[in-house]
Design a protein around this motif. Structure first.
Motif, mmCIF file in Angstrom:
data_model
loop_
_atom_site.group_PDB
_atom_site.id
_atom_site.type_symbol
_atom_site.label_atom_id
_atom_site.label_comp_id
_atom_site.label_asym_id
_atom_site.label_seq_id
_atom_site.Cartn_x
_atom_site.Cartn_y
_atom_site.Cartn_z
ATOM 1 N N TYR A 1 -31.680 -17.455 -3.901
ATOM 2 C CA TYR A 1 -30.942 -17.938 -4.942
ATOM 3 C C TYR A 1 -31.930 -19.295 -5.436
ATOM 4 C CZ TYR A 1 -26.898 -19.515 -7.526
ATOM 5 O OH TYR A 1 -26.074 -20.077 -8.567
ATOM 6 N N GLU B 1 -26.909 -21.526 -20.583
ATOM 7 C CA GLU B 1 -25.950 -21.698 -19.465
ATOM 8 C C GLU B 1 -25.988 -22.963 -19.332
ATOM 9 O OE1 GLU B 1 -25.374 -20.210 -15.009
ATOM 10 O OE2 GLU B 1 -27.349 -19.539 -15.921
ATOM 11 N N ASP C 1 -17.083 -21.630 -7.549
ATOM 12 C CA ASP C 1 -17.502 -21.512 -9.365
ATOM 13 C C ASP C 1 -18.219 -22.880 -9.580
ATOM 14 O OD1 ASP C 1 -17.535 -20.126 -11.893
ATOM 15 O OD2 ASP C 1 -16.043 -21.921 -12.499
ATOM 16 N N SER D 1 -30.502 -15.134 -14.938
ATOM 17 C CA SER D 1 -29.011 -15.053 -14.917
ATOM 18 C C SER D 1 -28.439 -14.038 -14.211
ATOM 19 C CB SER D 1 -28.433 -15.214 -16.311
ATOM 20 O OG SER D 1 -28.971 -14.016 -17.069
ATOM 21 N N GLN D 2 -29.090 -12.714 -14.238
ATOM 22 C CA GLN D 2 -28.655 -11.633 -13.410
ATOM 23 C C GLN D 2 -28.973 -11.857 -12.005
ATOM 24 O OE1 GLN D 2 -30.071 -11.568 -16.256
ATOM 25 N NE2 GLN D 2 -30.169 -9.847 -17.722
ATOM 26 N N TYR E 1 -28.368 -5.416 -2.507
ATOM 27 C CA TYR E 1 -28.127 -6.399 -3.288
ATOM 28 C C TYR E 1 -29.381 -7.415 -3.333
ATOM 29 C CZ TYR E 1 -23.188 -5.477 -3.641
ATOM 30 O OH TYR E 1 -21.873 -4.831 -3.765
ATOM 31 N N LYS F 1 -21.726 -23.188 -8.029
ATOM 32 C CA LYS F 1 -22.637 -22.511 -8.780
ATOM 33 C C LYS F 1 -23.144 -23.327 -9.974
ATOM 34 C CE LYS F 1 -23.288 -18.339 -11.439
ATOM 35 N NZ LYS F 1 -22.688 -17.236 -12.011
ATOM 36 N N GLU G 1 -26.021 -13.809 -10.453
ATOM 37 C CA GLU G 1 -24.981 -12.653 -10.577
ATOM 38 C C GLU G 1 -24.804 -11.736 -9.049
ATOM 39 O OE1 GLU G 1 -24.193 -10.807 -14.063
ATOM 40 O OE2 GLU G 1 -23.846 -12.731 -15.356
ATOM 41 N N THR G 2 -25.970 -11.230 -9.155
ATOM 42 C CA THR G 2 -26.280 -10.546 -8.134
ATOM 43 C C THR G 2 -26.155 -11.258 -6.618
ATOM 44 O OG1 THR G 2 -27.829 -8.945 -9.356
ATOM 45 C CG2 THR G 2 -28.059 -8.735 -6.817
ATOM 46 N N THR H 1 -24.724 -13.926 -6.104
ATOM 47 C CA THR H 1 -23.318 -14.435 -5.877
ATOM 48 C C THR H 1 -22.440 -13.422 -5.306
ATOM 49 O OG1 THR H 1 -23.629 -16.158 -7.590
ATOM 50 C CG2 THR H 1 -21.410 -15.611 -7.051
ATOM 51 N N THR H 2 -22.602 -12.345 -5.825
ATOM 52 C CA THR H 2 -21.566 -11.107 -5.375
ATOM 53 C C THR H 2 -22.165 -10.963 -4.009
ATOM 54 O OG1 THR H 2 -21.508 -10.067 -7.616
ATOM 55 C CG2 THR H 2 -21.134 -8.700 -5.648
#
Length: 581
Positions: free
Chosen positions: A504, A532, A564, A476-477, A462, A567, A480-481, A483-484
């Motif tokens: 991050y 966003e 959420d 933005s990707q 990751y 973030k 997401e990466t 966060t996961t």
């Protein structure tokens, strides 16, 4: 190899007159093409025409004009094949069509002239040459015949024979000027011109004797003797009668054979395979048609007697060649061989025979079977290549090259590791790290995705993926990466949480930092248009949270416990919408 590479090989073999190999490579180019290519069919048609296989030449030529009906050269190919098959009127129309599309087409002009000459000579007798010279394998047979093999070493004579094959009537006069052609025709009919007349009294006759006409006939030139004997043989009514009787007998045996085949088919449907095989044998005994052998092989296959079915299919092919059977029937025998070998799990043999079937007659079903087999072969080869010990050796070599900064060899070794252990996520992740060094970030992301697919808890994959996305400014990707990754890491004990949070924040900072030469006002204006950021500010829930934070800043800390919300607030902080000081 690509379609263009196969085509180049085909052109090379065509130039060296290795037409069989050229056909093979043009066929592979056709299969490899993403879309139908009229030029490839045209090229293969030319190869078949060079081998005098005008039937297949016509099939490819017609496919060519079907794909591209405005290409004059395609109609030249059609016309040439039709001319070779003796379809003169059709050839004339095809050449005329080519000239309509391209009035300056020299090949079409020459071809049309040749066809018209052949049509003009159509009414002249061919003395039975058309039938004698109709065998497509005639040249090869003459080369093997002891009486004509020496003659066929002369290329000029070979050319004359080919001209007679293509147009017997127009070239009938060649026999009057070349005694060698008379020898060839005598060999085809079965007469030896070098031997004296046969018969019990021939040795007793003396030159000048008037008791018999045989000596006088023997003294005549061989050409006259040959011509007369041929004409006399053709005019004998008894021979005509025999031909009719043979034809009637053949028709009768064919009808009986078909009746036996029909019984066999009924038994086959009832799964009485032994009885069906007996009926197919009966049909084959009555009349030589390889359809019966193909049916017998099908029954033997269903019975599970694969080795016998293979022998039957091979017999069908051999007999079919001798009987000059329809190429579709031979293709069916080859295709059944492919199916049998596939059932026996001999995939390479199956692929070979499916390919042979396509060479005889191309059908979508056989092509799909071949492609499926080829895919399975690759899969089997990949499975056979798996070796965990060698995978570990490749990993250590890759690590050694990586530490030395030898990126290409590191990629090579990690690729070897992946082939040897395709389920080990480390191979993909390690190769991704090297690809990132080579600035090949999209490929690095793909490898990281594969590593995550193999092991969803592999946090390092990751992080490497996020770094590659950050290098491509896909912010933005990246979020997401990471966060996961953070969620996965926390569930595993949180060993990498600090590294994930730092990356991050770095991504956040880069996302909204000022561009060189940009004033603070311009930066803020650009950030305020970020999709966003706009979406967060328009969210009613976030509007309420932000309103509460203005009155009680400590409340914001409580809201940050929601992942959420956290973030979104961090995004606004990074964008400068919320200031912490």
């Amino acid at each position: 190899m690509s379609a263009d590479e196969y085509k180049a090989q085909g052109n090379k073999f065509f130039s060296s007159k290795e037409f069989d190999k050229a056909i093979e490579y043009f066929g592979k180019a056709i299969e490899a093409s993403s879309e139908p290519n009229h030029v490839l069919y045209s090229n293969r048609s030319a190869c078949y025409a060079s081998l005098k296989d005008f039937k297949k030449a016509l099939e490819d030529a017609e496919e060519c004009v079907k794909i591209n009906g405005t290409w004059a050269k395609g109609y030249n190919r059609v016309a040439a094949a039709q001319h070779g098959l003796g379809q003169l009127e059709e050839a004339k129309k095809s050449y005329s069509k080519a000239l309509e599309l391209d009035p300056a087409n020299g090949m079409a002009k020459e071809g049309l002239k040749s066809v018209e000459e052949a049509l003009n000579a159509k009414d002249s007798p061919d003395f039975g040459l058309g039938a004698l010279f109709s065998d497509p394998n005639l040249i090869e047979k003459l080369k093997q015949n002891p009486k004509t093999s020496a003659l066929m070493q002369d290329p000029e004579l070979v050319r004359k024979v080919q001209e007679i094959q293509s147009n017997p009537k127009a070239n009938a006069g060649s026999f009057l000027s070349d005694q060698r052609l008379m020898t060839i025709m005598a060999a085809l009919i079965g007469i030896d011109l070098d031997q004296p007349p046969s018969g019990p009294d021939s040795a007793k006759e003396t030159p000048g004797s008037s008791s018999s006409s045989q000596p006088k006939e023997a003294e005549k030139p061989k050409t006259e003797s040959k011509t007369k004997s041929s004409s006399e043989k053709a005019e004998q009514p008894k021979d005509d009668t025999k031909d009719v009787e043979m034809e009637d007998a053949s028709s009768s045996s064919k009808a009986s054979a078909d009746a036996a085949k029909a019984e066999g088919n009924t038994l086959y449907k009832q799964r009485k395979f032994d009885d069906a095989i007996a009926k197919y044998d009966e049909a084959w005994t009555l009349h030589k048609d390889i359809t019966y052998l193909n049916n017998r092989a099908a029954a033997e296959y269903e019975k599970g007697d694969y080795d016998t079915a293979i022998k039957t299919c091979e017999l069908a092919v051999d007999e079919g060649r001798d009987l000059r059977a329809d190429y579709k029937l031979i293709a069916k025998a080859f295709a059944r061989l492919g199916t049998i070998y596939q059932k026996k799990n001999d995939l390479h043999a199956a692929a070979k025979f499916f390919d042979k079937a396509l060479t005889e007659h191309r059908t979508p079903d056989t092509l799909n079977k071949l492609r499926s087999i080829q895919k399975e072969i690759k899969h089997q080869e990949a499975l056979n290549y798996i070796d965990p010990e060698k995978a570990e050796e490749a990993r250590l070599k890759g690590k050694e090259y990586f530490e030395k900064g030898d990126w290409p060899n590191a990629v090579k070794e990690y690729t070897e590791m992946i082939k040897r252990a395709p389920e080990d996520a480390r191979g993909y992740s390690n190769r991704a790290a090297v690809l990132a060094k080579l600035m090949s970030f999209p490929d690095a992301v793909k490898d990281c995705d594969l590593a995550i697919e193999k092991d969803p808890s592999f946090i390092r994959a990751y992080i490497r993926k996020a770094n590659a996305q950050l290098a491509m400014k896909e912010y933005s990707q990246v979020m997401e990466t990471l966060t996961t990754a953070r969620e996965k890491d926390i569930s595993l004990g949180g060993k990498n949480t600090n590294e994930i949070d730092q990356l991050y924040n770095k991504a956040m900072s880069q996302r909204f930092q000022a561009i060189e030469g940009e004033t603070p006002e311009q930066t803020m204006e650009r950030v305020s248009r970020d999709p966003e950021v706009v979406g967060i500010l328009q969210d009613p829930v976030m509007q309420g949270i932000l309103g509460q934070a203005r009155e009680n800043p400590a409340a914001l800390h409580e809201h940050m416990k929601n992942p959420d919300v956290s973030k979104k607030i961090n995004t606004l902080i990074a964008a400068g919408v919320i200031r912490t000081r």
